[in-house]
Design an enzyme around this catalytic site. Sequence first.
Site, short mmCIF file in Angstrom:
data_model
loop_
_atom_site.label_atom_id
_atom_site.label_comp_id
_atom_site.label_asym_id
_atom_site.label_seq_id
_atom_site.Cartn_x
_atom_site.Cartn_y
_atom_site.Cartn_z
N ASP A 312 0.86 -1.18 0.00
CA ASP A 312 0.00 0.00 0.00
C ASP A 312 0.90 1.24 0.00
O ASP A 312 2.13 1.15 0.14
CB ASP A 312 -1.00 -0.02 1.17
C1 BGC Z 1 -5.13 3.27 0.13
C2 BGC Z 1 -5.34 2.21 -0.94
C3 BGC Z 1 -5.25 2.82 -2.31
C4 BGC Z 1 -3.90 3.50 -2.44
C5 BGC Z 1 -3.65 4.08 -3.83
C6 BGC Z 1 -3.90 4.11 -0.14
O1 BGC Z 1 -3.90 5.22 0.69
O2 BGC Z 1 -5.03 2.65 1.39
O3 BGC Z 1 -6.59 1.60 -0.75
O4 BGC Z 1 -5.43 1.84 -3.29
O5 BGC Z 1 -3.82 4.54 -1.49
O6 BGC Z 1 -4.44 5.15 -4.10
#
Ligand code: BGC
Length: 793
Positions: A312
């Site tokens: 993530d």
């Molecule tokens: C979130 C994810 C997301 C990623 C990319 C993160 O802050 O937890 O769910 O896919 O950002 O945007």
Amino acid sequence: MKSAFPISYDPTQTESRAPRNASSARTARDSALMKAVCLVALVSGLSALPAQAAAPIENKRAFIAELVGKMTLDEKIGQLRLISIGPEMPIAQLANEITAGRVGGTFNSVNRPHNRLLQDAAMKGRLKIPMFFAYDVIHGHRTTFPIGLGLASSWDMDAIRLMASTAAKEAAGDSVDMTFAPMVDIARDPRWGRTSEGFGEDPYLVSEIAKATVKGFQGTLPVPADRIMASVKHFALYGAVEGGRDYNTVDMSPMRMYNDYLPPYRAAIDAGAGGVMVALNSINGVPATSNTWLMQDLLRKEWGFKGVSVSDHGAIVELMRHGVAKDEREAARLAIKNGIDLSMADSVYLKELPGLVKSGEVSTNDIDKAVTEVLGAKYDMGLFQNPYLRIGVAKDDPADLDAESRLHRAAAREVARKSMVLLENRNSTLPLAKSKTIALVGPLADAPIDMLGSWSAAGNSKNAVTLRTGLNAAVGTQGRVLYARGANITNDEGIVKYLNFLNWDTPEVTQDKRTPAAMIEEAVAAARQSDVIVAAVGEARGMSHESSSRTSLDLPQSQRDLITALKATGKPLVLVLMNGRPLALQREQQEADAILETWYTGMEGGHAIAEVLFGDYNPSGKLPISFPRSVGQIPTYYNHARLGRPFTEGKPGNYTSQYFEEVTGPLYPFGYGLSYTDFALSDVVLSGATMPRGGKIEAAVTVKNMGQRAGETVVQLYIQDVAASVVRPVKELKDFQKVALQPGEEKVLRFAIDESKLKFFNAQLQHVAEPGAFNVQIGLDSQAVKQKSFELQ
Ligand code: BGC
């Protein structure tokens, strides 16, 4: 927190998800982008390349192995880098980095000329390894569908597949190859803001939706040109963060994980999801990103996952903040050794892996494994055959990304209709007559951005139909709609500030500067001139979002005051709720005559809600998550463990498990939802009293529409293991059927029960069905059920 997007360049043309931008700045940014793209194309000496002729590639493994064999260490490491477009680096630099083999993919660009330019840069590279482009395509793309909780409320897998395939088609048309979805984190604590994104509290229902969304987004492997690869997230247990506070830690017994929280991820993987995004939280003391048990033993060995894993956002560096890595070098080592293939939004692999390989702390084999998965995913996205598969050719680029012709409004409206749950309807207040005068009030009655809900990344609020627009369109000249805002979302300026900070460039929560009393007065005046009041109340979408955890589940006081004043007019009061989590509605239940839970219905929400309010569509949604009476009652999930001293209805204070100040049990249970007609269920008939090992029995029930209107309902089958080797839940959803019935019509529904529906993970984590008695319960919600029993031999 991600930084604001540079004003001169916006490849996304979106307004809601990082990078977010003000729609007012849209036009200026669009032309700035095109200038930037052309400039870099000139500098690099490339105009957009035509699509490459498809090269037949038969044997994935051999092809990838051969390619890996040709790559330098630096090129391999470059492939593991997933760059967030915008904040991380200017486009010209990015193109150079790509050509030099230092980037594997990007996310946050949904613009074909932009991505074509980046793909051109990749095609100039030594080995011409294609880039891939990812995006958060969560509940729609250009067309915004209902949020996750709304989708789940439909209990309609065809509708959910339709959302996903439509979103995939639109995103593929915007040159996206991969989505960071579905989000299948089980949520049992509605304080967690991301409850809105997921599909509720039940492992079976969420698993069914996981399969439907993966199929819808991705279709088959290799992923066709009009679909995108799915990466299930957030692996694992992100929904169980302590206290519902985002990013908090998770501590959970293995039995609970296996039985309750892990099944949806597994279902998505078994359905073929090409990717897995790794959760930000720690699990039993070890961050998911460095958790060998999770990533190796469970995901790769036990489940046999063959796809790509993605960290993530910034999670590898966060290993230092978790306190398991002393510096970036150690963080990179832990993550790569753990099998985190792609490093999202940081350069930590790029910086640290060469040195780690040199010192022998990381082997070439570790790197090869990761690069093989990344290239394998690109292969499965069809990019080696054609790097421009979803980018297409310049002459086909859309002139206006948000053009009406690119939207799928009919599909969005169809799904939105099905996503609403009728919670109350005293004196048949609903449906409303179009010929009457309606007072439409509330801070969400005319709030386009909130219709979209959180994570509506490429959705554009200028295309959203608000309730005000929808009601006016439905009423036409037959009746009247008197609108008054009535209240701000909240009077707490601190909260407004937080919500507007969350949304970076665009302040989404705009305050009406009048006094609360003046706003209420105007609303009450409108109510007095009307036959019925429709009040659109709830949460601004940012209140149910990543990092928006709450300590209260109440409606903000500004809206409570409005409701109380409206109630005092004596006019029938209909609450249309817009919110991304279960709210505590005890007070509103008393005050309102009807309550319709609409969650955030998406772009066509205003029309869809109007259809339900006027009875053009008979509501059929059922709650995918329990509604507690108050925040103190959390958790309220229906499938809780059996107890030695369970609460007994009608016997308070007798040393049973309860909170003594409040009625025990949820306000609205899992599976609950009313209709404008009534359905009756017969007793359950079982095909036998015993089930032999390896055999099957059938449970049948007759459901009848007792009312005057056609309608749909969801017949739910729960099973309780009467006595097992470990404590089992009071009941568990194991099957359901959604059925449409004309007035007076009845249908016999049959449910096949085999051992797979009786199995659970025991104390040794063996998946077993233990002999003995089972109760089969069938109902129209999780509480009001009819029961029959059988024995497993
Ligand atoms: C979130 C994810 C997301 C990623 C990319 C993160 O802050 O937890 O769910 O896919 O950002 O945007």
